[in-house]
Design an enzyme around this catalytic site. Structure first.
Site, PDB file in Angstrom:
ATOM      1  N   LYS A 170     -12.622 -38.379 -15.138  1.00  0.00           N
ATOM      2  CA  LYS A 170     -11.668 -38.996 -14.090  1.00  0.00           C
ATOM      3  C   LYS A 170     -11.136 -40.245 -14.252  1.00  0.00           C
ATOM      4  O   LYS A 170     -10.795 -40.506 -15.245  1.00  0.00           O
ATOM      5  CB  LYS A 170     -12.534 -38.925 -12.469  1.00  0.00           C
ATOM      6  CG  LYS A 170     -13.430 -37.640 -12.064  1.00  0.00           C
ATOM      7  CD  LYS A 170     -14.361 -37.531 -11.042  1.00  0.00           C
ATOM      8  CE  LYS A 170     -16.276 -37.635 -11.186  1.00  0.00           C
ATOM      9  NZ  LYS A 170     -16.940 -37.499 -10.475  1.00  0.00           N
ATOM     10  N   ASP A 205     -23.671 -33.773  -9.313  1.00  0.00           N
ATOM     11  CA  ASP A 205     -23.330 -34.330  -7.696  1.00  0.00           C
ATOM     12  C   ASP A 205     -23.478 -33.342  -7.675  1.00  0.00           C
ATOM     13  O   ASP A 205     -23.589 -32.258  -6.362  1.00  0.00           O
ATOM     14  CB  ASP A 205     -21.945 -35.149  -7.633  1.00  0.00           C
ATOM     15  CG  ASP A 205     -20.750 -34.695  -7.851  1.00  0.00           C
ATOM     16  OD1 ASP A 205     -20.877 -33.924  -9.387  1.00  0.00           O
ATOM     17  OD2 ASP A 205     -19.706 -35.109  -8.118  1.00  0.00           O
TER      18      ASP A 205
END
Ligand code: GLC
Length: 477
Positions: A170, A205
């Site tokens: 990211k 996550d």
């Protein structure tokens, strides 16, 4: 054509129409294409469990099995994975009681995205300090609270309490952290600031999503995130995870694997990439990495659209005679542009026109609007269909003929039709008989980085450590 509506393009000039048809040829992926991608992902999932590995890391998380429903206790959770840090105080009282959750969010300042390691960790520790100060202002010597740290980046774990960062994905890029144990670094920052928290579990996550969703729904077999990034976790049998050193577990003991399949096809052999995908990769913070993720996840869809807009403009097919100086700025279009554009079903494309004006200072011609709307659908449809390949691959690898998938993330929650398009693609890839019900279904996930992380902390505290990974073989080249 898959899911696209040519009537959206009625009335546009022929030369523009021809260009759009060319784009379609490279963006539309039919059933055979989807099957090919899925089968390659299956192969890479298998390779990733071996000692030598492959494109997909298949990280062993040491989360052993599903929660029993008996997990209790108070835990702090900290979620670091995108633009915000989220701190929660979670009280678990068993499955039949509701979970108490108190939370705060803190924006990660942009300058920290490329900061020194200490600056990053000190900021994270400071947020936790402020949270605790706010919640327990009067306690002189508060008891150390167990903390579950959801760190949504690829790590190599030898236990649930450590994790060596393999690489940033990211937008974050703090080179000093790569190759280091993030738990040691954060714990040191917490200790420096005298924050009374003890990291008991490092969580991804997706694993948090899997556990939180399975807590209430035993049919959940996959936890997935489709947001800034794209990834999934599932339970694998110990006997199939060749890279774990021999430990005294039965072969069918379940261990959660964080696939990190956003990295699929980093060798760039399989995915039907376009020149726009190639340019997007070159301009991205981590070129050459997360090749699959860059075709499906929220961080990239807007940029892909911008690159196409620009090329069509230079070919004289879009925004003719307009000032495109804002459009030339990298990342000026984010996924919300696509979600708003797709939700606009008005004949005059009113919302989309407003969006172009507000975000890009453009005053598009009605034909431009039709083209924009069509391109958004093209990109969104490809993303959803490719996203389904990852899920289908896990189902094939594990032999799940029927299951629920817990999904979280802005793209799934806010992008119109994403779920529907992904389900259609699953149907094609997994060859469900026409007219039959969906066998693998997507479900809005429970709170993975709050409740899921707390459940994982509870499981970790109860079970203690277990196992190690075999050292990775040296590559000959
Ligand atoms: C990126 C990260 C991964 C995370 C995903 C969704 O792919 O590498 O760890 O799960 O984004 O946040």
């Amino acid at each position: 054509m898959q899911g696209l509506r040519p009537q959206l393009l009625e009335g546009i000039p022929e030369n523009v129409y021809d260009k759009i048809r060319q784009l379609e040829d490279s963006f539309v992926i039919g059933t055979p294409g989807l099957k090919k991608v899925t089968n390659h992902i299956v192969e890479e999932l298998k390779k990733g469990l071996g000692v030598d590995g492959g494109d997909i890391p298949m990280n062993v998380t040491w989360v052993m099995g599903y929660p029993t429903g008996e997990e209790r206790g108070q835990y702090l959770t900290l979620d670091m994975g995108g633009t915000y840090l989220r701190v929660c105080d979670v009280v678990l009282a068993g499955r039949n009681e509701s979970v108490q959750l108190d939370q705060s969010k803190y924006k990660i300042p942009e300058n920290l995205q490329n900061a020194q390691a200490d600056e990053l960790w000190d900021y994270v520790a400071e947020c936790l300090r402020l949270f605790l100060l706010d919640r327990h202002p009067s306690e002189e010597e508060p008891i150390k609270m167990p903390l579950a740290f959801t760190f949504s980046y690829p790590v190599t774990q030898n236990s649930i309490r450590d994790g060596i960062l393999q690489q940033w994905t990211k937008s974050l890029n703090v080179p000093e952290v790569v190759g280091k144990d993030v738990v040691t670094q954060l714990q040191a920052a917490l200790d420096r600031k005298k924050v009374q928290a003890d990291i008991v579990a490092l969580v991804n996550d997706t694993t948090g999503t899997l556990i939180a969703s399975a807590y209430h729904d035993p049919e959940i077999k996959i936890g997935s995130i489709i947001s800034t990034g794209c990834n999934a976790a599932y339970m694998e049998e110990y006997g199939a995870i060749e890279k774990i050193e021999e430990c005294s577990l039965p072969n069918d003991a379940l261990i959660a694997i964080n696939t990190e399949y956003g990295a699929f096809d980093n060798k760039r052999h399989v995915l039907p990439r376009t020149t726009y995908d190639e340019n997007l990769d070159k301009l991205s913070p981590h070129p050459g990495c997360q090749i699959y993720e860059k075709m499906v996840a929220g961080l990239y869809l807007g940029e892909l659209l911008r690159l196409i807009f620009l090329e069509l403009h230079f070919q004289g097919a879009l925004f003719a005679d307009q000032d495109i100086s804002i459009l030339k700025q990298p990342n000026v279009i984010d996924t919300s542009f696509l979600t708003i554009a797709e939700a606009d079903v008005s004949e005059s494309l009113r919302e989309l026109r407003q969006l172009c004006l507000e975000k890009l200072a453009l005053e598009p011609h009605p034909c431009d609007l039709k083209v924009c709307r069509y391109l958004v659908e093209l990109i969104g449809t490809r993303a959803a269909r490719l996203y389904a390949c990852g899920i289908a691959a896990i189902c094939k690898k594990r032999g799940f003929e029927r299951c629920h998938v817990g999904v979280d993330g802005a793209v799934f929650n806010h992008y119109p039709a994403f779920g529907k398009r992904a389900s259609q693609a699953l149907r094609e890839v997994l060859d469900w008989p026409s007219g039959s019900e969906d066998l693998v279904t997507f479900h809005e996930a429970e709170d993975g980085s709050g409740i899921g992380a707390a459940l994982i902390a509870a499981l970790a505290v109860k079970r203690g450590g277990c196992g190690r990974l075999k050292p990775r073989a040296q590559k000959s080249n």
